[in-house]
Design a protein around this motif. Structure first.
Motif, PDB file in Angstrom:
ATOM      1  N   LEU A  62       0.830  -1.208   0.000  1.00 13.58           N
ATOM      2  CA  LEU A  62       0.000   0.000   0.000  1.00 13.58           C
ATOM      3  C   LEU A  62       0.864   1.257   0.000  1.00 13.58           C
ATOM      4  CD1 LEU A  62      -2.857  -0.998   2.479  1.00 13.58           C
ATOM      5  CD2 LEU A  62      -3.025  -0.720  -0.004  1.00 13.58           C
ATOM      6  N   GLN A  63       1.935   1.241   0.769  1.00 12.84           N
ATOM      7  CA  GLN A  63       2.834   2.399   0.816  1.00 12.84           C
ATOM      8  C   GLN A  63       3.493   2.619  -0.541  1.00 12.84           C
ATOM      9  OE1 GLN A  63       3.166   4.553   3.333  1.00 12.84           O
ATOM     10  NE2 GLN A  63       4.501   5.769   2.049  1.00 12.84           N
ATOM     11  N   THR A  64       3.913   1.526  -1.179  1.00 16.26           N
ATOM     12  CA  THR A  64       4.520   1.630  -2.504  1.00 16.26           C
ATOM     13  C   THR A  64       3.506   2.139  -3.523  1.00 16.26           C
ATOM     14  OG1 THR A  64       6.045  -0.169  -1.984  1.00 16.26           O
ATOM     15  CG2 THR A  64       5.704   0.318  -4.314  1.00 16.26           C
ATOM     16  N   GLN A  65       2.291   1.630  -3.452  1.00 19.81           N
ATOM     17  CA  GLN A  65       1.238   2.069  -4.364  1.00 19.81           C
ATOM     18  C   GLN A  65       0.969   3.560  -4.164  1.00 19.81           C
ATOM     19  OE1 GLN A  65      -2.486   0.037  -3.856  1.00 19.81           O
ATOM     20  NE2 GLN A  65      -3.530   1.221  -5.422  1.00 19.81           N
ATOM     21  N   PHE A  66       0.886   4.011  -2.918  1.00 18.88           N
ATOM     22  CA  PHE A  66       0.646   5.421  -2.623  1.00 18.88           C
ATOM     23  C   PHE A  66       1.797   6.279  -3.170  1.00 18.88           C
ATOM     24  CE2 PHE A  66       1.230   9.117   0.175  1.00 18.88           C
ATOM     25  CZ  PHE A  66       0.017   9.755  -0.030  1.00 18.88           C
ATOM     26  N   SER A  67       3.026   5.820  -2.962  1.00 17.10           N
ATOM     27  CA  SER A  67       4.183   6.560  -3.464  1.00 17.10           C
ATOM     28  C   SER A  67       4.158   6.644  -4.985  1.00 17.10           C
ATOM     29  CB  SER A  67       5.489   5.905  -3.004  1.00 17.10           C
ATOM     30  OG  SER A  67       5.600   5.967  -1.601  1.00 17.10           O
ATOM     31  N   ASP A  68       3.811   5.550  -5.635  1.00 15.61           N
ATOM     32  CA  ASP A  68       3.712   5.534  -7.096  1.00 15.61           C
ATOM     33  C   ASP A  68       2.636   6.502  -7.584  1.00 15.61           C
ATOM     34  OD1 ASP A  68       5.736   3.663  -7.148  1.00 15.61           O
ATOM     35  OD2 ASP A  68       4.412   1.961  -7.592  1.00 15.61           O
ATOM     36  N   GLU A  69       1.499   6.511  -6.907  1.00 15.97           N
ATOM     37  CA  GLU A  69       0.413   7.432  -7.280  1.00 15.97           C
ATOM     38  C   GLU A  69       0.847   8.879  -7.094  1.00 15.97           C
ATOM     39  OE1 GLU A  69      -2.838   6.121  -4.853  1.00 15.97           O
ATOM     40  OE2 GLU A  69      -3.274   4.399  -6.136  1.00 15.97           O
ATOM     41  N   GLN A  70       1.554   9.158  -6.006  1.00 12.49           N
ATOM     42  CA  GLN A  70       2.042  10.522  -5.775  1.00 12.49           C
ATOM     43  C   GLN A  70       3.039  10.932  -6.855  1.00 12.49           C
ATOM     44  OE1 GLN A  70       1.170  12.862  -3.389  1.00 12.49           O
ATOM     45  NE2 GLN A  70      -0.527  11.439  -3.123  1.00 12.49           N
ATOM     46  N   LEU A  71       3.931  10.029  -7.215  1.00 14.11           N
ATOM     47  CA  LEU A  71       4.917  10.310  -8.257  1.00 14.11           C
ATOM     48  C   LEU A  71       4.216  10.575  -9.584  1.00 14.11           C
ATOM     49  CD1 LEU A  71       7.885  10.463  -9.120  1.00 14.11           C
ATOM     50  CD2 LEU A  71       7.793   7.998  -9.530  1.00 14.11           C
ATOM     51  N   HIS A  72       3.220   9.759  -9.903  1.00 18.87           N
ATOM     52  CA  HIS A  72       2.472   9.947 -11.143  1.00 18.87           C
ATOM     53  C   HIS A  72       1.751  11.303 -11.135  1.00 18.87           C
ATOM     54  CE1 HIS A  72       0.152   8.997 -14.700  1.00 18.87           C
ATOM     55  NE2 HIS A  72      -0.964   9.280 -14.042  1.00 18.87           N
ATOM     56  N   SER A  73       1.119  11.623 -10.018  1.00 16.92           N
ATOM     57  CA  SER A  73       0.394  12.891  -9.899  1.00 16.92           C
ATOM     58  C   SER A  73       1.351  14.077 -10.026  1.00 16.92           C
ATOM     59  CB  SER A  73      -0.331  12.942  -8.551  1.00 16.92           C
ATOM     60  OG  SER A  73      -0.958  14.188  -8.375  1.00 16.92           O
ATOM     61  N   ASN A  74       2.477  14.012  -9.352  1.00 10.94           N
ATOM     62  CA  ASN A  74       3.459  15.103  -9.425  1.00 10.94           C
ATOM     63  C   ASN A  74       4.005  15.255 -10.841  1.00 10.94           C
ATOM     64  OD1 ASN A  74       3.118  15.574  -6.713  1.00 10.94           O
ATOM     65  ND2 ASN A  74       4.972  14.490  -6.092  1.00 10.94           N
ATOM     66  N   THR A  75       4.256  14.141 -11.498  1.00  8.63           N
ATOM     67  CA  THR A  75       4.765  14.180 -12.871  1.00  8.63           C
ATOM     68  C   THR A  75       3.723  14.788 -13.802  1.00  8.63           C
ATOM     69  OG1 THR A  75       6.117  12.227 -12.440  1.00  8.63           O
ATOM     70  CG2 THR A  75       5.730  12.779 -14.742  1.00  8.63           C
ATOM     71  N   ALA A  76       2.464  14.398 -13.622  1.00 10.25           N
ATOM     72  CA  ALA A  76       1.388  14.957 -14.444  1.00 10.25           C
ATOM     73  C   ALA A  76       1.274  16.460 -14.212  1.00 10.25           C
ATOM     74  CB  ALA A  76       0.071  14.260 -14.138  1.00 10.25           C
ATOM     75  N   ASP A  77       1.405  16.910 -12.981  1.00 15.21           N
ATOM     76  CA  ASP A  77       1.351  18.357 -12.681  1.00 15.21           C
ATOM     77  C   ASP A  77       2.503  19.089 -13.358  1.00 15.21           C
ATOM     78  OD1 ASP A  77      -0.911  17.937 -11.153  1.00 15.21           O
ATOM     79  OD2 ASP A  77       0.144  18.027  -9.213  1.00 15.21           O
ATOM     80  N   LEU A  78       3.700  18.501 -13.316  1.00 17.75           N
ATOM     81  CA  LEU A  78       4.868  19.140 -13.958  1.00 17.75           C
ATOM     82  C   LEU A  78       4.690  19.211 -15.469  1.00 17.75           C
ATOM     83  CD1 LEU A  78       7.831  17.600 -11.932  1.00 17.75           C
ATOM     84  CD2 LEU A  78       7.097  19.986 -11.941  1.00 17.75           C
ATOM     85  N   VAL A  79       4.183  18.138 -16.066  1.00 17.40           N
ATOM     86  CA  VAL A  79       3.952  18.132 -17.514  1.00 17.40           C
ATOM     87  C   VAL A  79       2.913  19.182 -17.878  1.00 17.40           C
ATOM     88  CG1 VAL A  79       3.021  16.760 -19.428  1.00 17.40           C
ATOM     89  CG2 VAL A  79       4.688  15.753 -17.855  1.00 17.40           C
ATOM     90  N   SER A  80       1.858  19.260 -17.109  1.00 16.34           N
ATOM     91  CA  SER A  80       0.812  20.253 -17.360  1.00 16.34           C
ATOM     92  C   SER A  80       1.365  21.665 -17.249  1.00 16.34           C
ATOM     93  CB  SER A  80      -0.336  20.049 -16.373  1.00 16.34           C
ATOM     94  OG  SER A  80      -1.323  21.035 -16.540  1.00 16.34           O
ATOM     95  N   ALA A  81       2.184  21.908 -16.214  1.00 18.71           N
ATOM     96  CA  ALA A  81       2.782  23.243 -16.045  1.00 18.71           C
ATOM     97  C   ALA A  81       3.721  23.561 -17.208  1.00 18.71           C
ATOM     98  CB  ALA A  81       3.526  23.312 -14.721  1.00 18.71           C
ATOM     99  N   ALA A  82       4.513  22.579 -17.633  1.00 26.17           N
ATOM    100  CA  ALA A  82       5.429  22.800 -18.754  1.00 26.17           C
ATOM    101  C   ALA A  82       4.653  23.083 -20.030  1.00 26.17           C
ATOM    102  CB  ALA A  82       6.333  21.586 -18.931  1.00 26.17           C
ATOM    103  N   GLU A  83       3.564  22.357 -20.260  1.00 31.05           N
ATOM    104  CA  GLU A  83       2.735  22.606 -21.444  1.00 31.05           C
ATOM    105  C   GLU A  83       2.121  23.988 -21.409  1.00 31.05           C
ATOM    106  OE1 GLU A  83       0.006  19.322 -21.457  1.00 31.05           O
ATOM    107  OE2 GLU A  83       1.409  17.993 -22.490  1.00 31.05           O
ATOM    108  N   SER A  84       1.690  24.439 -20.231  1.00 34.65           N
ATOM    109  CA  SER A  84       1.112  25.783 -20.095  1.00 34.65           C
ATOM    110  C   SER A  84       2.154  26.843 -20.427  1.00 34.65           C
ATOM    111  CB  SER A  84       0.600  26.009 -18.671  1.00 34.65           C
ATOM    112  OG  SER A  84      -0.488  25.181 -18.403  1.00 34.65           O
ATOM    113  N   ILE A  85       3.367  26.642 -19.935  1.00 35.86           N
ATOM    114  CA  ILE A  85       4.437  27.613 -20.198  1.00 35.86           C
ATOM    115  C   ILE A  85       4.769  27.631 -21.686  1.00 35.86           C
ATOM    116  CG2 ILE A  85       6.895  28.090 -19.812  1.00 35.86           C
ATOM    117  CD1 ILE A  85       6.451  27.057 -16.933  1.00 35.86           C
ATOM    118  N   LEU A  86       4.855  26.464 -22.286  1.00 35.16           N
ATOM    119  CA  LEU A  86       5.209  26.386 -23.700  1.00 35.16           C
ATOM    120  C   LEU A  86       4.108  26.914 -24.620  1.00 35.16           C
ATOM    121  CD1 LEU A  86       6.993  22.901 -23.804  1.00 35.16           C
ATOM    122  CD2 LEU A  86       8.077  25.167 -23.935  1.00 35.16           C
TER     123      LEU A  86
END
Length: 92
Positions: A62-86
């Motif tokens: 469960l801890q690994t799954q939560f960490s993976d979900e957080q990593l995915h969410s953070n990565t999606a936020d960064l990609v979205s922010a980069a797309e907005s800037i571009l």
């Protein structure tokens, strides 16, 4: 009588013999009971340890799954922010 030894034969108390036999039987039964108790307790401890190990593994998953979900969410936020800037018009 010359050279022949006859042991001193005395009558015995049958009640005392029976009590001794019952005491020996009781000790044997107690010994078996104690052995079974130790075996049962050992089995119980082993089962409890196995249950704790399984629970720990589930918690780790469960801890690994939560960490993976957080990593995915953070990565999606960064990609979205980069797309907005571009995609934003350049300020001159």
């Amino acid at each position: 009588m010359s050279g022949i030894y006859l042991p001193d034969i005395r009558p015995f108390d049958l009640g005392k013999v029976m009590l001794t036999a019952e005491a020996i039987k009781g000790q044997r039964e107690q010994s078996i009971t104690e052995k079974l108790k130790r075996q049962y307790m050992g089995d119980e401890v082993a089962q409890r340890n196995k249950t704790l190990e399984i629970a720990g593994q589930q918690e780790q998953r469960l801890q690994t799954q939560f960490s993976d979900e957080q990593l995915h969410s953070n990565t999606a936020d960064l990609v979205s922010a980069a797309e907005s800037i571009l995609s934003a018009p350049e300020a001159e």
